[in-house]
Design a protein around this motif. Structure first.
Motif, short mmCIF file in Angstrom:
data_model
loop_
_atom_site.label_atom_id
_atom_site.label_comp_id
_atom_site.label_asym_id
_atom_site.label_seq_id
_atom_site.Cartn_x
_atom_site.Cartn_y
_atom_site.Cartn_z
N HIS A 80 19.16 29.94 -148.91
CA HIS A 80 19.95 29.40 -149.37
C HIS A 80 20.24 29.03 -147.87
CE1 HIS A 80 24.05 30.09 -147.62
NE2 HIS A 80 24.47 30.65 -149.14
N PRO A 81 20.98 27.39 -147.77
CA PRO A 81 21.28 26.55 -146.48
C PRO A 81 21.53 28.05 -145.45
CG PRO A 81 22.44 26.07 -147.82
CD PRO A 81 22.41 27.61 -148.88
N ASP A 82 21.96 28.29 -145.58
CA ASP A 82 21.92 29.89 -144.21
C ASP A 82 20.60 30.36 -144.02
OD1 ASP A 82 24.92 28.77 -143.94
OD2 ASP A 82 25.43 30.86 -144.85
N ASP A 83 19.83 30.52 -144.80
CA ASP A 83 18.90 30.85 -144.50
C ASP A 83 17.53 30.09 -144.33
OD1 ASP A 83 20.06 33.54 -145.55
OD2 ASP A 83 19.48 33.35 -147.54
N ARG A 84 17.06 29.15 -144.02
CA ARG A 84 16.49 27.75 -144.17
C ARG A 84 16.36 27.53 -143.20
NH1 ARG A 84 19.23 23.27 -147.36
NH2 ARG A 84 19.82 24.28 -149.94
N GLN A 85 17.06 27.11 -141.75
CA GLN A 85 16.56 27.73 -140.22
C GLN A 85 15.65 28.68 -140.08
OE1 GLN A 85 16.62 24.56 -138.29
NE2 GLN A 85 15.37 25.91 -137.72
N MET A 86 16.20 30.25 -140.02
CA MET A 86 15.11 31.52 -139.93
C MET A 86 13.99 31.09 -140.29
SD MET A 86 18.06 34.51 -141.02
CE MET A 86 18.61 34.52 -142.35
N VAL A 87 13.76 30.65 -142.03
CA VAL A 87 13.07 30.81 -142.65
C VAL A 87 11.29 29.41 -141.34
CG1 VAL A 87 11.05 29.80 -144.15
CG2 VAL A 87 13.47 31.13 -144.70
N ILE A 88 12.33 28.17 -141.31
CA ILE A 88 11.04 27.97 -140.54
C ILE A 88 10.78 28.38 -138.83
CG2 ILE A 88 11.73 25.11 -138.90
CD1 ILE A 88 13.56 24.50 -141.25
N ASP A 89 12.02 28.97 -138.29
CA ASP A 89 12.05 29.71 -136.52
C ASP A 89 11.00 30.39 -136.97
OD1 ASP A 89 13.59 27.72 -135.76
OD2 ASP A 89 15.62 29.19 -135.54
N CYS A 90 11.02 31.66 -137.67
CA CYS A 90 10.50 32.11 -138.51
C CYS A 90 8.09 32.13 -138.21
CB CYS A 90 10.24 32.96 -139.62
SG CYS A 90 8.85 34.67 -140.11
N LEU A 91 8.01 31.26 -139.43
CA LEU A 91 7.43 30.48 -139.18
C LEU A 91 6.30 29.97 -138.06
CD1 LEU A 91 6.84 28.87 -142.98
CD2 LEU A 91 5.95 30.97 -142.20
N GLU A 92 7.49 29.65 -137.13
CA GLU A 92 6.56 28.52 -136.04
C GLU A 92 6.63 29.75 -134.54
OE1 GLU A 92 10.37 25.96 -134.97
OE2 GLU A 92 9.25 24.81 -136.57
N ASP A 93 7.60 30.89 -135.04
CA ASP A 93 7.39 31.29 -133.77
C ASP A 93 5.48 33.05 -134.69
OD1 ASP A 93 7.86 33.20 -131.94
OD2 ASP A 93 9.44 34.76 -133.21
N VAL A 94 5.68 32.88 -135.50
CA VAL A 94 4.47 33.36 -136.26
C VAL A 94 3.01 33.20 -135.48
CG1 VAL A 94 2.81 34.52 -138.00
CG2 VAL A 94 5.63 35.29 -137.57
N VAL A 95 3.55 31.23 -135.59
CA VAL A 95 2.22 30.41 -135.08
C VAL A 95 1.84 30.87 -133.42
CG1 VAL A 95 1.02 28.31 -135.00
CG2 VAL A 95 2.53 29.30 -137.18
N ALA A 96 3.24 31.06 -132.84
CA ALA A 96 2.86 30.66 -131.20
C ALA A 96 2.33 32.31 -131.04
CB ALA A 96 4.09 30.80 -130.86
N ARG A 97 2.73 33.68 -131.90
CA ARG A 97 2.58 34.07 -131.51
C ARG A 97 1.41 34.81 -132.16
NH1 ARG A 97 7.31 38.43 -130.57
NH2 ARG A 97 8.87 37.34 -130.34
N LYS A 98 0.49 34.38 -132.93
CA LYS A 98 -0.40 34.68 -134.20
C LYS A 98 -0.01 36.19 -134.22
CE LYS A 98 -3.44 32.12 -131.10
NZ LYS A 98 -3.39 30.60 -131.63
#
Length: 150
Positions: A80-98
């Motif tokens: 959903h357009p309202d969810d896309r940025q959350m997915v991107i931010d989530c992946l970036e955050d998980v990588v940064a935090r491991k």
């Protein structure tokens, strides 16, 4: 849609469970998890950004199965357009935090509506030192309210 969307990035993953006496290979485990409803495994190689899905994830996305990597932009654009940025931010955050994540968000269905999907994932370093995100993906079973056993 009366179900609440969910989103969480973990500070630390839970401790790894011991599997003494319960050693099951990945193929057998996937067969068990996908026996009654579509359930897939995915992985993203962080060095290249390449994403790989098992067959059921294609089914959930209502796409024909393909060999080789999945286009990450196509995968994110399914949300959903309202969810896309959350997915991107989530992946970036998980990588940064491991660390890991859990979410229930919406992807487009062919009928024009959206359906809820649940994704779980975690940062992983394989035996060769390569860094990956790995996880599971399924339709959210939250709509199941009761079971009759006979």
């Amino acid at each position: 849609m009366d179900q609440t969307l969910q989103f969480a990035v973990l500070d630390k993953a839970r401790p790894v469970q011991k599997v003494e006496g319960a050693g099951v290979d990945g193929t057998t485990l996937l067969a068990l998890l996908s026996q009654f409803e579509p359930f897939g495994l995915w992985r993203m190689e962080l060095a290249t950004g390449l994403v790989y899905w098992t067959q059921d994830i294609y089914e959930i996305h209502e796409l024909p199965p393909s060999s080789g990597p999945v286009n990450l932009k196509t995968a994110i654009d399914a949300y959903h357009p309202d969810d896309r940025q959350m997915v991107i931010d989530c992946l970036e955050d998980v990588v940064a935090r491991k660390s890991g994540f859990h979410f229930v968000l919406r992807i487009a269905g062919k009928s024009g509506g959206y359906k809820l999907v649940k994704a779980l994932g975690m940062f992983h370093v394989d035996a060769d030192g390569a860094e990956w995100l790995i996880g599971t993906f399924c339709e959210d079973p939250g709509g199941v309210r009761g079971v009759v056993i006979r």
